[in-house]
Design a protein around this motif. Structure first.
Motif, short mmCIF file in Angstrom:
data_model
loop_
_atom_site.label_atom_id
_atom_site.label_comp_id
_atom_site.label_asym_id
_atom_site.label_seq_id
_atom_site.Cartn_x
_atom_site.Cartn_y
_atom_site.Cartn_z
N ALA A 1 -97.07 14.74 66.55
CA ALA A 1 -98.35 14.81 65.83
C ALA A 1 -98.18 15.51 64.50
O ALA A 1 -97.22 16.24 64.27
CB ALA A 1 -99.36 15.55 66.67
N VAL A 2 -99.14 15.25 63.63
CA VAL A 2 -99.22 16.01 62.38
C VAL A 2 -100.65 16.53 62.26
O VAL A 2 -101.61 15.80 62.47
CB VAL A 2 -98.87 15.13 61.15
CG1 VAL A 2 -99.18 15.88 59.85
CG2 VAL A 2 -97.40 14.72 61.18
N VAL A 3 -100.76 17.80 61.96
CA VAL A 3 -102.08 18.39 61.71
C VAL A 3 -102.05 19.02 60.33
O VAL A 3 -101.15 19.80 60.02
CB VAL A 3 -102.42 19.47 62.77
CG1 VAL A 3 -103.73 20.15 62.44
CG2 VAL A 3 -102.47 18.86 64.17
N GLU A 4 -103.02 18.63 59.52
CA GLU A 4 -103.12 19.21 58.18
C GLU A 4 -104.46 19.90 58.04
O GLU A 4 -105.50 19.30 58.33
CB GLU A 4 -103.01 18.12 57.11
CG GLU A 4 -101.65 17.43 57.08
CD GLU A 4 -101.59 16.32 56.03
OE1 GLU A 4 -101.08 16.58 54.93
OE2 GLU A 4 -102.09 15.21 56.31
N ARG B 1 -102.90 12.13 64.30
CA ARG B 1 -102.94 12.79 63.00
C ARG B 1 -104.30 13.45 62.87
O ARG B 1 -105.33 12.81 63.03
CB ARG B 1 -102.77 11.75 61.91
CG ARG B 1 -102.65 12.37 60.55
CD ARG B 1 -101.53 11.71 59.76
NE ARG B 1 -101.25 12.54 58.63
CZ ARG B 1 -100.04 12.76 58.16
NH1 ARG B 1 -98.99 12.19 58.70
NH2 ARG B 1 -99.86 13.54 57.11
N THR B 2 -104.29 14.72 62.59
CA THR B 2 -105.55 15.42 62.42
C THR B 2 -105.63 15.93 60.99
O THR B 2 -104.67 16.49 60.46
CB THR B 2 -105.64 16.60 63.42
OG1 THR B 2 -105.56 16.06 64.74
CG2 THR B 2 -106.94 17.37 63.28
N LEU B 3 -106.76 15.71 60.40
CA LEU B 3 -106.98 16.14 59.02
C LEU B 3 -108.30 16.91 59.00
O LEU B 3 -109.33 16.37 59.38
CB LEU B 3 -107.02 14.92 58.10
CG LEU B 3 -107.21 15.15 56.61
CD1 LEU B 3 -106.12 16.06 56.04
CD2 LEU B 3 -107.21 13.82 55.86
N LEU B 4 -108.23 18.15 58.61
CA LEU B 4 -109.42 18.99 58.64
C LEU B 4 -109.58 19.64 57.27
O LEU B 4 -108.69 20.35 56.80
CB LEU B 4 -109.21 20.04 59.73
CG LEU B 4 -110.40 20.78 60.32
CD1 LEU B 4 -110.00 21.43 61.63
CD2 LEU B 4 -110.96 21.80 59.38
N ILE B 5 -110.73 19.40 56.67
CA ILE B 5 -110.97 19.94 55.33
C ILE B 5 -112.19 20.86 55.39
O ILE B 5 -113.29 20.43 55.74
CB ILE B 5 -111.22 18.81 54.31
CG1 ILE B 5 -110.03 17.84 54.31
CG2 ILE B 5 -111.48 19.37 52.92
CD1 ILE B 5 -110.44 16.39 54.13
N ALA B 6 -111.98 22.10 55.07
CA ALA B 6 -113.10 23.04 54.99
C ALA B 6 -113.36 23.30 53.52
O ALA B 6 -112.53 23.93 52.83
CB ALA B 6 -112.78 24.32 55.74
#
Lengths: 481, 250
Positions: A253-256, A223-228
């Motif tokens: 997978a889940v990428v957000e 699981r990838t979580l990326l916050i800009a």
């Protein structure tokens, strides 16, 4: 990374899937099967807070009530979800150790993967997180990044160290109930990368995650979580490999991605999971949900080079929620032998003056099937929305297939949507022309394919572009008889 | 240098070349003329090794080596060059990149390292000036959107880059206006030397005013029916091919 012709030649001669080795590392693997107990056990193993355990359990219950999607243009034997182990970790991995403490076998594995987890990477300005099977084993340059307030760490650590951020954003773009595989991932995800770029910060280096399935009989659910945050910028790279095995392995997978007002995220993937052998045996099932939300004036670009996996089901998408936000999708999908790919994107225009661009290049060879599936949706309030889509297919030989399924839903009459599509075949006359200039057939095909894919290759960060180009050549080796 | 003996070739079981004999020595320019469908382009393709055509009889030798088992790319490495009548487009591949790949493949075949970028640039500059080619042209995709004249000029540019032993120019004059023809011809003349040979395939005498042949051959029905000096071309221009057809029909 200098790559000589000689090296390429050598590789082409051996032409087996080059990442097909298995590293014998002692690992800690759960028994096969999926139940509430397993979900709780994963959560416990990860020492997660209660809210995370409950969130997982909620996802598990939703998953139990769902059916696998069947609408994709792919055919495969459905995985038996009770025969997969949902947790496997190299025993010696401890995220708090420094690289010097890392198991030498692991380091050897990185070397084979072409990942240098040392100073060299720093010179190339890339910070790396490595996920083997279910856990993140090394994250580099945490300190350099921390000076700018950037958080880049395994998501399992982020859950403990930055619960407020994770709690706020996890599932906000891809909810647990989104689809069958997203629900499964939400219940059992074991690791992945977490990244937060603070307001106004331009991330000084490429962030990169390498995923590797090593253990047999395990699935990988990262699981990838990326916050800009507002007005920030980050370029993120992701690479994937797995050993050659006769059985099918599941990767879900889940990428957000969250791009807040004025932020920009570039997300690049080079996916090279084991595609199965030339008779179609084995290979990874790659069922992935990737989605971004773009707030006001934000921009997200997805770039993907997909050469691996036996079956791919993947649609990196953008929700263009804020006014003037921009979504881009650049894709090269290569299928050879018996590979099947159903991939594309969704661009959902909600805000005013939102723009999206889709460039998809599908290359099919052998007996493979390659489908582009895309949705451009313009909401009734999305005045001035614009989309440009271009889907090109290149066929090699007479036994493969290329399919295009473009869906357009426009509910606003100011929308401008353009769609272009071409299908071409590498012609004998093109090959002969190259041959006549002294270029052998294999090289000629690589040249033609690279030319065909150029618009997308140009979008990749330099270092990745070289790798991707090389990968294209290797993937298509032996495809012309 | 190039010796063709009793060459027969067919495509889809249809015989096109029916016994060609031709010997070309270093330093010579030969023109091959003849009406449409006489087999001119087939001869060019067969020399270059196009596998669409099947050689059923006879042989082609380059510098004493039989080419029968030699692949098209190896023939190129040995110095055979064909300027195509209809050059194909390769989208996304620039002229420069294409040439760089071709040159380095030839070098590799000879056991040499890649040409250093500096030398490559110098060579490109030199040869593009020879053919009065705008440098911007070199970054465009190979033949994509090129005019007829640009395509032909690009073929000769490639010839200049590769410096072949035997260059076959298949209807290089068609589609060229008079200025372009002059530039292309002067390029070919500058590339000519005592060590290489040129075969000009053409319909018209026009090109031969600029590139003067040592020998002219007339091809009809897959055979060379008449050979002579450059004056033969003038005769053909005047009388057409019909008189030859009649002469050989007997």
């Amino acid at each position: 990374m200098a790559y000589t012709e000689e090296e390429l030649k050598k590789e082409l001669e051996t032409k087996e899937y080059e990442y097909g080795f298995y590293t014998d590392i002692e690992s800690d693997t759960f028994p096969v099967g999926l139940s509430e107990e397993i979900v709780i056990a994963i959560s416990k193993k990860k020492e997660e807070p209660e809210w995370m355990t409950l969130w997982r359990l909620e996802a598990f219950r939703i998953w139990e009530s769902m059916e696998e999607p069947t609408w994709a243009n792919v055919h495969y034997e459905k995985p038996d979800f009770q025969k997969i182990s949902y947790y496997s970790a190299p025993k010696s991995a401890d995220p708090n150790k420094t690289l010097d403490d890392v198991d030498p076998d692991l380091l050897e594995m990185y070397r084979k993967l072409g990942i240098s987890v040392d100073e060299q990477k720093k010179l190339q300005n890339v910070a790396v997180d490595i996920v083997v099977d279910s856990v993140s084993v090394a994250t580099t340059f945490k300190k350099t990044l921390a000076e700018k307030g950037i958080i880049f760490m395994p998501i399992s650590e982020a859950i403990k160290e930055h619960p407020e951020l994770v709690k706020k954003y996890i599932g906000s773009v891809v909810p647990q109930k989104d689809n069958f595989y997203a629900a499964l991932n939400s219940a059992v995800f074991t690791d992945g990368s977490f990244c937060y770029i603070p307001k106004g910060v331009r991330c000084p280096m490429e962030l990169s995650t390498y995923f590797r399935i090593n253990q047999a009989g395990t699935g990988q659910f990262e699981r990838t979580l990326l916050i800009a945050d507002e007005d920030s910028y980050v370029s993120y790279l992701e690479g994937c490999t797995a050993p050659s095995r006769d059985e099918n392995q599941l990767h879900a997978a889940v990428v957000e991605l969250i791009a807040l007002d004025g932020a920009e995220i570039k997300y690049s993937t080079v996916q090279n999971w084991f595609p199965g052998n030339s008779e179609g045996k084995g290979g990874v099932y790659n069922f992935v949900t990737k989605r971004a939300i773009c707030e006001k004036n934000a921009k997200v670009s997805w770039t993907q080079v997909e050469t691996g996996s036996a079956v791919t089901w993947k649609y990196p998408s953008c929700i263009l929620k804020g006014d003037n936000s921009i979504g881009e999708f650049y894709s090269i999908a290569v299928t050879n032998n018996y590979q099947q790919a159903d991939t594309g994107t969704k661009m959902v225009h909600l805000g005013k003056n939102t723009k999206s661009t889709i460039i998809s290049k599908g290359i099919s060879a052998g007996k493979s099937q390659n489908s582009y599936r895309g949705l451009v949706q313009v909401n009734s309030r999305a005045d001035g929305a614009r989309n440009f889509s271009q889907c090109d297919s290149l066929l090699m030989g007479n036994e493969c297939g290329a399919h295009t399924f473009p869906y357009i839903e426009a509910k606003n009459k100011t929308a401008m949507i353009e769609h272009e599509a071409t299908t071409s075949k590498i012609g004998e006359d093109q090959i002969f022309y190259c041959n006549q200039r002294g270029i052998p057939t294999e090289k000629a095909i690589a040249l033609i394919v690279n030319g065909f894919s150029k618009e997308v290759l140009n979008k990749l960060p330099m270092e990745f572009a070289v790798e991707a180009q090389k990968l294209l050549e290797i993937s298509l080796e032996g495809s012309v008889g | 240098m190039l010796k063709i003996k009793d060459l027969h070739a067919s495509v889809d079981d249809k015989e096109i070349l029916r016994g060609i004999n031709l010997e070309i020595k270093a330093g010579e320019v030969h023109a091959i003329m003849g009406p449409n469908g006489s087999g001119k382009s087939t001869l060019a393709s067969v020399i270059a090794g196009n596998e669409r055509f099947e050689v059923t009889q006879g042989s082609i030798e380059l510098s004493g080596e039989d080419l029968e088992e030699v692949s098209p790319e190896e023939r190129a490495h040995k110095g055979v060059f064909l300027s195509f009548q209809y050059p194909v487009e390769i989208p996304g591949v620039s002229v420069t990149n294409f040439m760089k790949t071709a040159i380095n493949e030839s070098r590799k075949a000879r056991g040499l390292e890649d040409m250093p970028a500096k030398d490559m640039l110098k060579l490109i500059r030199e040869k593009s000036e020879l053919l009065e080619i705008d440098r911007k042209f070199l970054s465009r995709s190979l033949n994509e959107g090129f005019s007829g004249g640009e395509k032909k000029r690009n073929e000769i540019f490639q010839m200049a880059m590769l410096e072949p032993k035997v260059a076959i120019l298949d209807e290089t004059d068609s589609g060229l206006d008079i200025d372009a023809l002059r530039i292309v011809a002067s390029g070919v003349n500058k590339l000519k030397s005592k060590d290489n040979a040129v075969i000009l395939i053409t319909h018209y005498q026009r090109l031969l005013e600029y590139i003067v042949p040592d020998f002219v051959h007339v091809l009809h029905n897959g055979k060379i029916v008449k050979s002579g000096g450059k004056e033969l071309a003038l005769e053909l221009e005047e009388k057409g091919y019909d008189w030859l057809k009649q002469e050989t029909a007997v």
